[in-house]
Design a protein around this motif. Structure first.
Motif, mmCIF file in Angstrom:
data_model
loop_
_atom_site.group_PDB
_atom_site.id
_atom_site.type_symbol
_atom_site.label_atom_id
_atom_site.label_comp_id
_atom_site.label_asym_id
_atom_site.label_seq_id
_atom_site.Cartn_x
_atom_site.Cartn_y
_atom_site.Cartn_z
ATOM 1 N N ASN A 181 -16.806 -0.843 -9.560
ATOM 2 C CA ASN A 181 -16.666 -0.081 -8.184
ATOM 3 C C ASN A 181 -17.487 1.139 -7.977
ATOM 4 O OD1 ASN A 181 -15.201 -2.235 -6.717
ATOM 5 N ND2 ASN A 181 -13.698 -1.827 -8.208
ATOM 6 N N HIS B 269 -5.860 -0.169 -5.615
ATOM 7 C CA HIS B 269 -5.289 0.938 -4.628
ATOM 8 C C HIS B 269 -5.669 2.174 -4.729
ATOM 9 C CE1 HIS B 269 -2.602 -1.938 -2.563
ATOM 10 N NE2 HIS B 269 -2.398 -2.751 -3.662
ATOM 11 N N ILE B 270 -5.851 2.634 -6.384
ATOM 12 C CA ILE B 270 -6.345 4.063 -6.532
ATOM 13 C C ILE B 270 -7.878 3.921 -6.577
ATOM 14 C CG2 ILE B 270 -6.236 5.765 -8.387
ATOM 15 C CD1 ILE B 270 -3.555 4.901 -9.072
ATOM 16 N N THR B 271 -8.585 4.416 -5.474
ATOM 17 C CA THR B 271 -9.908 4.202 -5.215
ATOM 18 C C THR B 271 -10.458 5.488 -4.796
ATOM 19 O OG1 THR B 271 -9.822 3.566 -2.830
ATOM 20 C CG2 THR B 271 -9.614 1.755 -4.446
ATOM 21 N N GLN B 272 -9.731 6.362 -4.413
ATOM 22 C CA GLN B 272 -10.330 7.848 -3.981
ATOM 23 C C GLN B 272 -9.962 8.913 -4.634
ATOM 24 O OE1 GLN B 272 -12.688 7.656 -1.212
ATOM 25 N NE2 GLN B 272 -12.168 5.497 -1.372
ATOM 26 N N GLU B 273 -8.963 8.910 -5.275
ATOM 27 C CA GLU B 273 -8.258 10.199 -5.990
ATOM 28 C C GLU B 273 -7.403 9.763 -7.091
ATOM 29 O OE1 GLU B 273 -5.627 12.838 -4.180
ATOM 30 O OE2 GLU B 273 -5.508 11.414 -2.388
ATOM 31 N N GLU C 123 1.323 4.136 -3.142
ATOM 32 C CA GLU C 123 0.995 5.309 -2.896
ATOM 33 C C GLU C 123 2.028 6.343 -3.074
ATOM 34 O OE1 GLU C 123 0.051 8.218 0.943
ATOM 35 O OE2 GLU C 123 -0.339 6.180 1.150
ATOM 36 N N ASN D 295 0.810 -1.299 0.028
ATOM 37 C CA ASN D 295 0.217 0.088 0.142
ATOM 38 C C ASN D 295 1.023 1.193 -0.085
ATOM 39 O OD1 ASN D 295 -2.460 -1.303 -0.171
ATOM 40 N ND2 ASN D 295 -2.595 -1.497 2.091
ATOM 41 N N TYR E 59 -16.836 4.017 -7.292
ATOM 42 C CA TYR E 59 -15.911 5.038 -7.099
ATOM 43 C C TYR E 59 -16.222 6.381 -7.611
ATOM 44 C CZ TYR E 59 -12.503 1.261 -6.454
ATOM 45 O OH TYR E 59 -11.865 0.023 -6.056
ATOM 46 N N LYS E 60 -15.574 7.483 -7.342
ATOM 47 C CA LYS E 60 -15.977 8.858 -7.975
ATOM 48 C C LYS E 60 -15.590 8.819 -9.538
ATOM 49 C CE LYS E 60 -14.374 11.255 -3.653
ATOM 50 N NZ LYS E 60 -13.335 12.274 -3.247
ATOM 51 N N VAL F 120 -11.955 8.960 -10.896
ATOM 52 C CA VAL F 120 -11.439 7.822 -10.697
ATOM 53 C C VAL F 120 -11.720 6.885 -11.795
ATOM 54 C CG1 VAL F 120 -10.959 5.744 -9.134
ATOM 55 C CG2 VAL F 120 -11.066 7.971 -8.057
#
Length: 321
Positions: free
Chosen positions: A90, A50-54, A14, A10, A92-93, A96
């Motif tokens: 998913n 891993h890239i799920t929020q931004e 990141e 992780n 997600y936003k 993303v």
């Protein structure tokens, strides 16, 4: 790799994506990646986990890097395509999900890549993100002529986006796919016409014409007029010509009522309930338990709820009511 520190997946990803924005498309870094192809499996393949929020910025630079690596044959393990397609499922936003769509494009999925994941592509037609629906419909179009294309599964899932707003071009692509396959083999499920008719609520002339053509060519069985009736007010252009409504008797319908009113009475209507309104009030109260409100209040409230249902669902039953 040398065991000096414990590998934290992780943390590494990141830092790799969100801190490593400078010089990522320059030759030294690209060469480093090309010389260490295991990074493709250990990092790039698991990015969707891993890239799920931004989105890693600048995202355009990352897209360019993916393109460079793809051109060099870096992504030999094509499972990376599937992992990114599945990531679109998913919640997600939007930014993303759009990032993953751009990455999938740069990976240049082959026909086999897409056929292997066609069930996921079909499922994505029900997405509430219009950009995702538009993206996957283009991919579906690429494989729609293939022998292993699962047409029936596509048709079933395509119906899930009939009420999605602002995707008329994608819906038209889907209708073209239906027409192409129906030309080879006529549809065996006549009830599908009820789902197709919902598309008349889309205010796109070409789309409505295509739906009308499909219905009159392949679904012109007994009862078609009843299926279309709730949507007559939506019809435009050639769709109106193809699906001309049955004439309404003079004693029925809004048109006759309006004409007779204009000819015989120019007095503004009073607010007192008519016998017809009283009849509706009585019927509505029979369906709804008393709540202390007047019949007229119940009637108005019921109409408002029906309008809400019509806007949200646009099903034939609700429109007919």
């Amino acid at each position: 790799q040398k065991g000096i520190i414990t590998y934290n997946e992780n943390l590494f990803i990141e830092k790799f994506f969100f801190w490593n924005n400078k010089h990522i498309t320059e030759e030294p870094f690209v060469n480093f990646l090309l010389e260490n192809k295991e990074i493709s499996e250990k990092i790039f393949a698991i990015v969707p986990q891993h890239i799920t929020q931004e989105v890693p910025y600048p995202s355009e630079a990352w897209k360019e890097l993916y393109s460079i690596l793809q051109a060099k044959g870096y992504f030999a393990d094509r499972s990376i395509v599937g992992s990114h397609i599945e990531a679109l499922l998913n919640p997600y936003k939007k930014n993303v999900l759009d990032f993953f769509c751009r990455i999938i494009e740069t990976l240049e999925p082959t026909t086999q890549d897409l056929l292997s994941h066609q069930s996921t592509l079909f499922a994505l037609l029900s997405s509430d993100k219009t950009s995702v629906v538009n993206f996957v419909m283009k991919l579906i179009k690429e494989i729609s002529s293939e022998k292993d294309f699962d047409f029936q599964s596509f048709a079933d899932n395509f119906a899930l986006c009939f009420t999605t707003q602002k995707i008329a071009k994608s819906q038209l692509i889907g209708l073209d796919i239906l027409a192409k396959h129906y030309k080879k083999q006529a549809p065996t499920n006549p009830d599908y016409r009820e789902q197709l008719a919902v598309l008349f609520t889309v205010p796109d002339v070409k789309l409505q014409e295509k739906v009308a053509s499909l219905l009159t060519t392949y679904f012109n069985h007994e009862g078609l007029s009843e299926v279309i009736t709730p949507y007559h007010d939506y019809l435009k252009g050639k769709a109106q010509d193809l699906l001309s409504p049955t004439p309404v008797p003079p004693s029925e319908g809004k048109g006759a009522s309006l004409n007779s009113t204009q000819e015989t009475d120019t007095t503004p209507p009073t607010l007192s309930p008519s016998s017809k309104e009283k009849e509706v009030d009585t019927m509505l109260l029979a369906l709804c338990p008393p709540s202390g409100k007047s019949a007229r209040a119940e009637y108005v409230e019921g109409i408002l709820f029906l309008i809400g249902d019509c806007i949200r669902e646009r099903s034939p039953l609700v429109l007919d009511l």
